[in-house]
Design an enzyme around this catalytic site. Sequence first.
Site, short mmCIF file in Angstrom:
data_model
loop_
_atom_site.label_atom_id
_atom_site.label_comp_id
_atom_site.label_asym_id
_atom_site.label_seq_id
_atom_site.Cartn_x
_atom_site.Cartn_y
_atom_site.Cartn_z
NE ARG A 24 36.64 -24.45 -58.85
CZ ARG A 24 37.33 -23.10 -58.81
NH1 ARG A 24 36.15 -22.56 -57.97
NH2 ARG A 24 37.93 -22.65 -59.21
CE LYS A 30 34.09 -15.68 -62.21
NZ LYS A 30 35.02 -16.45 -61.66
CG ASP A 31 39.12 -15.98 -64.99
OD1 ASP A 31 38.71 -15.82 -63.82
OD2 ASP A 31 38.76 -16.97 -65.68
CB CYS A 40 40.93 -12.75 -58.56
SG CYS A 40 42.18 -14.01 -59.06
NE ARG A 45 33.80 -12.26 -55.70
CZ ARG A 45 32.88 -12.96 -55.86
NH1 ARG A 45 31.87 -12.73 -55.01
NH2 ARG A 45 32.77 -14.26 -56.31
NE ARG A 46 32.49 -17.16 -55.80
CZ ARG A 46 32.93 -17.42 -56.93
NH1 ARG A 46 33.74 -18.40 -56.83
NH2 ARG A 46 32.25 -17.25 -58.11
#
Length: 302
Positions: free
Chosen positions: A153, A81-82, A240, A129-130
Site C-alpha cells: 500500500r 479486527k480481522d 468489515c 468504515r474509513r
Amino acid sequence: MRELIIGTRKSHLAITQSNWVRAKLLEYKPELSIELEKIVTKGDKVLDVTLSKVGGKGLFVKEIEQALLAKQIDLAVHSLKDMPAELPRGLVIGSVPIREDVRDCLLSRDGLTLEELPTGSVVGTSSLRRQAQVLAIRPDLVVEPIRGNLDTRIAKLRDGKFDAIVLAVAGLKRLNLCDEISEYLSITTMLPAVGQGALAIECREDDQEILTLLQGIHDEATGNAVKAERAFLQAIEGSCHLPVAGYGVWKEDKVHLTGLVASPTGKPVIKGTEIGTNPLEVGKQLAKKLMEQGAKEILAAV
C-alpha cells in the site's frame, strides 16, 4: 509442556505479531519450545477485489482456524479486527494481550493532513468504515479501494496511484514505519474498527493446557473493552464490509463504549455511547440504541 506451534499468516506484519506473542510467552515460561507455522489465507491470495465482494472478515482467518481444528497448530495469532464476531464451534479467544495504539492515520505523498488535501484528491482505503468517515469530513475527496499488505500500500502511494492512504497506526508501529505517517487521526475524527490495535490468540476450547498458559499474557482491561466492542458488532451483525466502528475503554470497573454506523457516502452518520459494568450487555445495548436511531436502514441499504 509439549512443543507449541503458532499458526500465522505469511505477511511481514502477521509474522512480526506472532513473534511478539512468542517472545511474551517465552518471557512468561522460558522453558517452552515454540515454532511458527505460516499459512496462506484466501485474503492473501485474492488481491484484485475489495474485501466486501469476496467475503469480508473471515478471509484472513478461515484456513488458520481449519488448521487449529485439525490440530496441525496449537494456537493462532490474529489481528482482532480481522476476526468475525462469531467463531467456529470448538474455538475460543484464549487471550487478548495489552492493546497497541488504536488510532488510524493518514499517509500522504506531500505530508499533507486530511484537512489540507486539495479537492478531488484520491484517498485509498479498503474499508467502508474509513471511507464513510473520510467522506463525512471531506465530501470533496475521492475514495478508492486499495488492497495488499502495508508495504504494498505504501508503494502504491509512492508510485502516485493515490494522493493519500488511511492505515491503522498499530501495524505501522509494530513494523517501525511511523516515519511514514503524515497525520494521526483522532478517535473523534475516525472511530476505529472493532478490535483495532489488539491481538487475539485463538485456541481450541478443550485445550486446557494452552488456555491456562495464555492467561499469563492476557490483559484484562483490553479483554473487557474488546468484549464490549465485539458484542456490539455481533448485535449489529457487522463485518468489515459494513461501515461499522466501535471503541471501548475499561476504566474504574466500567466499559465506556462508543459505536458508529455510517452510510458509505458519509451521510448519515449515527453515533452513540454506552457505559456499564457488563461488557456484553453494554455492547448489545449500544447496538439496540443505534438501530433505533436509524442504523438498521443504513445497513439494509448497504
